[in-house]
Design a protein around this motif. Sequence first.
Motif, PDB file in Angstrom:
ATOM      1  N   VAL A  75       0.862  -1.181   0.000  1.00  0.00           N
ATOM      2  CA  VAL A  75       0.000   0.000   0.000  1.00  0.00           C
ATOM      3  C   VAL A  75       0.899   1.231   0.000  1.00  0.00           C
ATOM      4  O   VAL A  75       1.864   1.308   0.761  1.00  0.00           O
ATOM      5  N   THR A  76       0.576   2.179  -0.854  1.00  0.00           N
ATOM      6  CA  THR A  76       1.305   3.443  -0.877  1.00  0.00           C
ATOM      7  C   THR A  76       0.307   4.591  -1.009  1.00  0.00           C
ATOM      8  O   THR A  76      -0.857   4.373  -1.345  1.00  0.00           O
ATOM      9  N   ARG A  77       0.779   5.764  -0.733  1.00  0.00           N
ATOM     10  CA  ARG A  77      -0.073   6.940  -0.910  1.00  0.00           C
ATOM     11  C   ARG A  77      -0.450   7.064  -2.374  1.00  0.00           C
ATOM     12  O   ARG A  77       0.264   6.604  -3.262  1.00  0.00           O
ATOM     13  N   HIS A  78      -1.560   7.701  -2.623  1.00  0.00           N
ATOM     14  CA  HIS A  78      -2.013   7.906  -3.997  1.00  0.00           C
ATOM     15  C   HIS A  78      -1.016   8.804  -4.732  1.00  0.00           C
ATOM     16  O   HIS A  78      -0.484   9.751  -4.146  1.00  0.00           O
ATOM     17  N   PRO A  79      -0.751   8.518  -6.013  1.00  0.00           N
ATOM     18  CA  PRO A  79       0.232   9.314  -6.765  1.00  0.00           C
ATOM     19  C   PRO A  79      -0.049  10.804  -6.807  1.00  0.00           C
ATOM     20  O   PRO A  79       0.876  11.598  -6.955  1.00  0.00           O
ATOM     21  N   THR A  80      -1.293  11.215  -6.685  1.00  0.00           N
ATOM     22  CA  THR A  80      -1.590  12.652  -6.722  1.00  0.00           C
ATOM     23  C   THR A  80      -1.740  13.260  -5.336  1.00  0.00           C
ATOM     24  O   THR A  80      -2.209  14.385  -5.214  1.00  0.00           O
TER      25      THR A  80
END
Length: 171
Positions: free
Chosen positions: A141-146
Amino acid sequence: MTDIWIGSRYDVSEKRIFVLGESTYGSDPVLVDYIPTWIRRQVRDTTFSRIFNGFSGNHTSRATDADRETFWSRIAFYNFVTRSVGPTREHRPTGADYSAAQTSLEAVLRRHSPAAVVILGTEQAQYSVPVVERLGICYVVTRHPTSYRLQTKVLTDAWNEVLGLTSLDLA
């Protein structure tokens, strides 16, 4: 469940990376039409540019169309919430949107059998992670690209982590 991008080389790979976006807004065309227009620079898209920059080891400003195509040919991409959630980025999926998306996500993952999933967005992860875990698929899980003030390194680290989980080399 039909709005999904399956790269031309995704199905021939033993190790498949599935990138799970969050949702869409506005009236973009379906992914099978939209991503090729991004590859050919006919549209600008911050999300796809950030994904490419973070995951490919390349940068949109230096990449050729062939570089873009090579990257996108190796992955699958699907938005967890497939309907438009509103006209602008400020519009967000609701808890009901996320809950309703779980059944479709399970069907999509079963059909495309990824080795690993990169989940873009910590909010949607609350709903998508249980599905991915139930199917026994590796994920990151990672932060959203935007996300505001997100550094590309965060996405690169998530990509490298998922590659490490699956012993892949798709950089």
